[in-house]
Design a protein around this motif. Structure first.
Motif, short mmCIF file in Angstrom:
data_model
loop_
_atom_site.label_atom_id
_atom_site.label_comp_id
_atom_site.label_asym_id
_atom_site.label_seq_id
_atom_site.Cartn_x
_atom_site.Cartn_y
_atom_site.Cartn_z
N PHE A 14 -28.88 -19.97 10.63
CA PHE A 14 -27.83 -19.64 11.60
C PHE A 14 -27.88 -20.58 12.80
CE2 PHE A 14 -27.08 -15.97 9.06
CZ PHE A 14 -25.84 -15.46 9.43
N GLU A 15 -29.07 -20.98 13.20
CA GLU A 15 -29.21 -21.94 14.32
C GLU A 15 -28.59 -23.28 13.93
OE1 GLU A 15 -30.09 -23.87 17.78
OE2 GLU A 15 -30.38 -21.72 17.42
N GLU A 16 -28.79 -23.69 12.69
CA GLU A 16 -28.26 -24.98 12.23
C GLU A 16 -26.75 -24.95 12.03
OE1 GLU A 16 -28.56 -27.94 8.30
OE2 GLU A 16 -29.86 -26.18 8.48
N GLU A 17 -26.24 -23.90 11.38
CA GLU A 17 -24.84 -23.88 10.96
C GLU A 17 -23.90 -23.15 11.92
OE1 GLU A 17 -23.53 -25.59 8.75
OE2 GLU A 17 -25.15 -26.18 7.40
N LYS A 18 -24.41 -22.10 12.59
CA LYS A 18 -23.60 -21.29 13.50
C LYS A 18 -22.24 -20.91 12.89
CE LYS A 18 -25.74 -23.00 17.72
NZ LYS A 18 -26.79 -23.81 17.06
N PRO A 19 -22.27 -20.15 11.80
CA PRO A 19 -21.02 -19.73 11.16
C PRO A 19 -20.22 -18.79 12.05
CG PRO A 19 -22.86 -18.55 10.21
CD PRO A 19 -23.45 -19.60 11.10
N GLU A 20 -18.90 -18.84 11.90
CA GLU A 20 -18.01 -17.95 12.66
C GLU A 20 -17.73 -16.65 11.91
OE1 GLU A 20 -14.62 -20.21 14.65
OE2 GLU A 20 -15.33 -21.65 13.15
N TYR A 21 -17.71 -16.73 10.58
CA TYR A 21 -17.43 -15.57 9.73
C TYR A 21 -18.48 -15.51 8.63
CZ TYR A 21 -12.93 -15.62 12.10
OH TYR A 21 -11.93 -15.61 13.06
N VAL A 22 -18.88 -14.30 8.26
CA VAL A 22 -19.90 -14.12 7.24
C VAL A 22 -19.43 -13.10 6.20
CG1 VAL A 22 -22.24 -13.30 6.75
CG2 VAL A 22 -21.80 -14.68 8.79
N PHE A 23 -19.48 -13.50 4.93
CA PHE A 23 -19.30 -12.58 3.81
C PHE A 23 -20.68 -12.33 3.23
CE2 PHE A 23 -15.13 -14.59 4.08
CZ PHE A 23 -14.25 -13.55 3.82
N LEU A 24 -21.20 -11.11 3.40
CA LEU A 24 -22.55 -10.80 2.93
C LEU A 24 -22.48 -10.21 1.52
CD1 LEU A 24 -25.53 -10.59 3.10
CD2 LEU A 24 -25.32 -8.76 4.80
N ALA A 25 -22.43 -11.11 0.52
CA ALA A 25 -22.36 -10.70 -0.88
C ALA A 25 -23.69 -10.88 -1.59
CB ALA A 25 -21.28 -11.50 -1.60
N ALA A 26 -24.71 -11.30 -0.87
CA ALA A 26 -26.04 -11.49 -1.46
C ALA A 26 -26.75 -10.15 -1.59
CB ALA A 26 -26.87 -12.45 -0.61
N ALA A 27 -27.35 -9.91 -2.73
CA ALA A 27 -28.09 -8.66 -2.94
C ALA A 27 -28.92 -8.78 -4.21
CB ALA A 27 -27.13 -7.48 -3.07
N LYS A 28 -29.93 -7.95 -4.30
CA LYS A 28 -30.67 -7.81 -5.56
C LYS A 28 -29.96 -6.72 -6.36
CE LYS A 28 -35.14 -6.97 -7.72
NZ LYS A 28 -35.03 -8.19 -8.53
N VAL A 29 -29.42 -7.09 -7.51
CA VAL A 29 -28.65 -6.14 -8.32
C VAL A 29 -29.17 -6.12 -9.74
CG1 VAL A 29 -26.56 -6.42 -6.93
CG2 VAL A 29 -26.91 -7.88 -8.92
N GLY A 30 -28.84 -5.06 -10.48
CA GLY A 30 -29.25 -4.95 -11.87
C GLY A 30 -28.73 -3.67 -12.48
N GLY A 31 -28.91 -3.52 -13.77
CA GLY A 31 -28.47 -2.33 -14.47
C GLY A 31 -29.47 -1.19 -14.34
N ILE A 32 -29.26 -0.15 -15.14
CA ILE A 32 -30.08 1.06 -15.06
C ILE A 32 -31.55 0.76 -15.34
CG2 ILE A 32 -30.54 3.28 -16.17
CD1 ILE A 32 -27.57 3.61 -16.59
N VAL A 33 -31.83 -0.06 -16.35
CA VAL A 33 -33.21 -0.34 -16.73
C VAL A 33 -33.95 -1.00 -15.58
CG1 VAL A 33 -34.70 -1.62 -18.29
CG2 VAL A 33 -32.65 -0.49 -19.18
#
Length: 316
Positions: free
Chosen positions: A52-71
């Protein structure tokens, strides 16, 4: 959100993030930034703050996550709650520290109560017990939604939370061991077709009903909401229609071109009888899904043939 605004898409290689990057580029946005997890580990606050210090974005889409199925959710609950809490905490707080104009946080309809009334309204969150197999993931995501609400209340930020229904599209997970129902069925029918099997087994009775939203439609909705939605309450994104697993299997069978029979293994669990979201709120804002399930399945199977066929796990 100006076309030249600096936009950070967290999770740009995933199902949602990759669709979002394509849709932003298609709409003419020219200043997108993202990093692979190898370069910026979002679980590491020092990495996130340095980015964030390097890029200083104006807008953020937070689509990062650890995801998976039931197992996966059932086997690794500590990973799911720890990793998602860390990702959310680091990105949301960095967005506040570096003056991001607006942040969109991605939840999931699977974090609503297990027995929520159908269709599921946004007010249902935290009104009942969660599905035990993905409780750790759900609690982490609920914490992210509440963190956005808390920052808005205390700091006057503009962070919104979006709840998409079941998704499918390019860059989905087609591995039979870890994927969700739609890509799993597509993998099964394709494997059966190329190996000349006579039948394909589908778990359960086929009667449960599910709703499916193409990732391109979700990406379009996320951009629309980033431009037009500023409330401190979460908002659902879906198609407003559901389909039985049996009917879904029949559609995928036709798209793939499998000519054998479908066998339902009724000794296997059905899961929740129905999961449909109430899309009244986003429809009243002026947005509706545009990709039909028939069209979407054809597009995804074409993508599957071009990108996954030779690497997918084809075990039945």
């Amino acid at each position: 959100m100006e076309l030249t605004a600096k936009i950070y898409v967290a999770g740009h290689r995933g199902l949602v993030g990759s669709a979002l990057v394509r849709k932003l580029q298609e709409k003419g946005y020219t200043n997108l930034v993202y990093r692979t997890s190898e370069k910026v580990d979002l679980r590491n606050s020092d990495h996130v703050l340095a980015f964030f210090e390097e890029e200083k974005p104006e807008y953020v889409f937070l689509a990062a996550a650890k995801v998976g199925g039931i197992v996966a959710n059932n086997a690794y609950p500590a990973n799911f709650i720890r990793d998602n809490l860390l990702i959310q905490m680091n990105v949301i707080d960095a967005a506040y520290q570096y003056g991001v104009k607006k942040l969109l946080f991605l939840g999931s309809t699977c974090i609503y109560p297990k027995f929520a009334p159908q269709p599921i309204n946004e007010a249902c969150l935290m009104t009942g017990s969660l599905e035990p197999t993905n409780e750790a993931y759900a609690i982490a995501k609920i914490a992210g939604i509440k963190m956005c609400e808390a920052y808005n209340k205390q700091y006057g930020t503009n962070y919104i939370s979006v709840m998409p229904t079941n998704l499918y599209g390019p860059n989905d997970n087609f591995d039979l061991e870890t994927s969700h129902v739609l890509p799993a069925l597509m993998s099964k029918f394709h494997a059966a077709k190329v190996t000349n099997q006579r039948t394909v087994e589908v778990w359960g009775t086929g009667t449960p009903r599910r709703e499916f939203l193409h990732s391109e439609d979700l990406a379009d909705a996320l951009i629309y909401l980033m431009q037009s939605y500023d409330e401190n309450q979460l908002i659902n994104v879906g198609v407003g229609k559901d389909i039985s697993i049996q009917a879904l299997a029949e559609k995928i069978k036709e798209v793939v071109g499998f000519e054998g029979q479908i066998e339902f293994n009724t000794t296997k669990p059905d899961g929740t009888p129905r999961k449909l979201v109430d899309v009244t709120k986003i429809n009243e804002l002026g947005w509706q899904a545009s990709i039909s399930l028939d069209e979407g399945l054809k597009k995804v199977y074409d993508w599957f043939l071009n990108h996954v066929e030779n690497t997918v796990n084809v075990r039945n």
